[in-house]
Design a protein around this motif. Structure first.
Motif, short mmCIF file in Angstrom:
data_model
loop_
_atom_site.label_atom_id
_atom_site.label_comp_id
_atom_site.label_asym_id
_atom_site.label_seq_id
_atom_site.Cartn_x
_atom_site.Cartn_y
_atom_site.Cartn_z
N MET A 97 0.84 -1.20 0.00
CA MET A 97 0.00 0.00 0.00
C MET A 97 0.88 1.26 0.00
O MET A 97 2.04 1.23 0.39
CB MET A 97 -0.92 0.01 1.23
N PRO A 98 0.30 2.40 -0.43
CA PRO A 98 1.08 3.65 -0.47
C PRO A 98 1.53 4.10 0.92
O PRO A 98 0.99 3.65 1.94
CB PRO A 98 0.09 4.67 -1.05
N VAL A 99 2.47 5.00 0.93
CA VAL A 99 2.97 5.58 2.19
C VAL A 99 1.82 6.31 2.88
O VAL A 99 1.08 7.06 2.24
CB VAL A 99 4.14 6.56 1.91
N VAL A 121 4.30 10.41 -0.01
CA VAL A 121 2.87 10.10 0.10
C VAL A 121 2.19 10.35 -1.24
O VAL A 121 1.43 9.50 -1.74
CB VAL A 121 2.21 10.93 1.22
N PHE A 122 2.46 11.49 -1.83
CA PHE A 122 1.84 11.87 -3.09
C PHE A 122 2.20 10.89 -4.21
O PHE A 122 1.33 10.36 -4.91
CB PHE A 122 2.27 13.30 -3.45
N LEU A 127 1.14 6.30 -7.90
CA LEU A 127 1.59 5.05 -8.51
C LEU A 127 0.69 3.88 -8.13
O LEU A 127 0.57 2.92 -8.89
CB LEU A 127 3.03 4.76 -8.10
N SER A 128 0.05 3.96 -6.97
CA SER A 128 -0.83 2.87 -6.55
C SER A 128 -2.02 2.72 -7.50
O SER A 128 -2.59 1.64 -7.62
CB SER A 128 -1.30 3.07 -5.11
N PRO A 133 -4.23 -2.37 -9.13
CA PRO A 133 -5.07 -3.28 -9.92
C PRO A 133 -4.30 -4.50 -10.46
O PRO A 133 -4.81 -5.61 -10.46
CB PRO A 133 -5.58 -2.40 -11.07
N LEU A 134 -3.05 -4.25 -10.89
CA LEU A 134 -2.24 -5.37 -11.37
C LEU A 134 -1.92 -6.36 -10.25
O LEU A 134 -1.99 -7.57 -10.45
CB LEU A 134 -0.94 -4.83 -11.99
N LEU A 135 -1.57 -5.83 -9.09
CA LEU A 135 -1.26 -6.68 -7.96
C LEU A 135 -2.49 -7.47 -7.51
O LEU A 135 -2.40 -8.67 -7.24
CB LEU A 135 -0.72 -5.82 -6.80
#
Length: 140
Positions: A97-99, A121-122, A127-128, A133-135
Motif C-alpha cells: 500500500m502507499p505511504v 505520500v503523493f 503510482l498505486s 489493480p495489477l497486484l
C-alpha cells in the motif's frame, strides 16, 4: 513527552481489564478521533501546495523501489510463516500500500523533511493507481 505512548498504554489497560469509559468521555474521544483524518489530509495538502520538482523525482524513485521490495519481502515472510493463501495475499497487499499520511505528520512534528515525506505520500498514492489493480489481479 510522547502522549501517543501514554494513550496506547491506557488503551491496552482498558482493553485487558475490560473497563469501559464513561459515556461522556467515550463520546468525546469518538468526536475527536473523527477529526483526525481530515486534519491530516489538510496538513498534507498545505505541504503538497509547496512541493518542488526535485522532491517529486526522488519520491517517484523511492516509490518505484519500495513497491516491489515490500511485495517481495511480504511474499517471503508469508511463505516462511506458511500462511494460508488468502492471508498470504493480504499480507502482500498490505505491505504494498502507499505511504501513509500519518508518516507526514510524524515528519512534520519531528521537523525531519516533511516536504520529502509529502512527496513520498503523493507519489506512492499516484503510482498505486497503476500497480494496485495489477497486484490484485495477480493475487486473485
Amino acid at each position: 513527552r510522547t502522549p501517543t505512548v501514554y494513550a496506547i498504554l491506557l488503551s491496552l489497560t482498558l482493553l485487558l481489564t475490560g473497563t469501559a469509559l464513561p459515556r461522556w468521555l467515550s463520546n468525546s474521544v469518538e468526536l475527536i478521533s473523527g477529526f483526525t483524518v481530515p486534519l491530516m489530509l489538510i496538513t498534507l495538502g498545505v505541504s503538497l501546495a509547496n512541493i518542488q520538482v526535485k522532491s517529486l523525482r526522488s519520491g517517484i524513485g523511492f516509490s518505484l523501489l519500495r513497491i516491489p521490495v515490500a511485495a517481495a519481502l511480504a511474499w517471503g515472510i508469508g511463505a516462511l510463516l506458511g500462511l494460508p493463501p488468502l492471508a498470504h495475499s493480504i499480507v502482500v497487499l498490505q505491505m504494498s500500500m502507499p505511504v501513509a499520511v500519518f508518516n507526514y505528520l510524524f515528519a512534520q512534528k519531528a521537523r525531519r523533511g516533511p516536504e520529502y515525506v509529502a512527496s513520498l505520500v503523493f507519489c506512492s498514492t499516484l503510482l498505486s493507481l497503476l500497480y494496485l489493480p495489477l497486484l490484485l489481479a495477480w493475487l486473485m
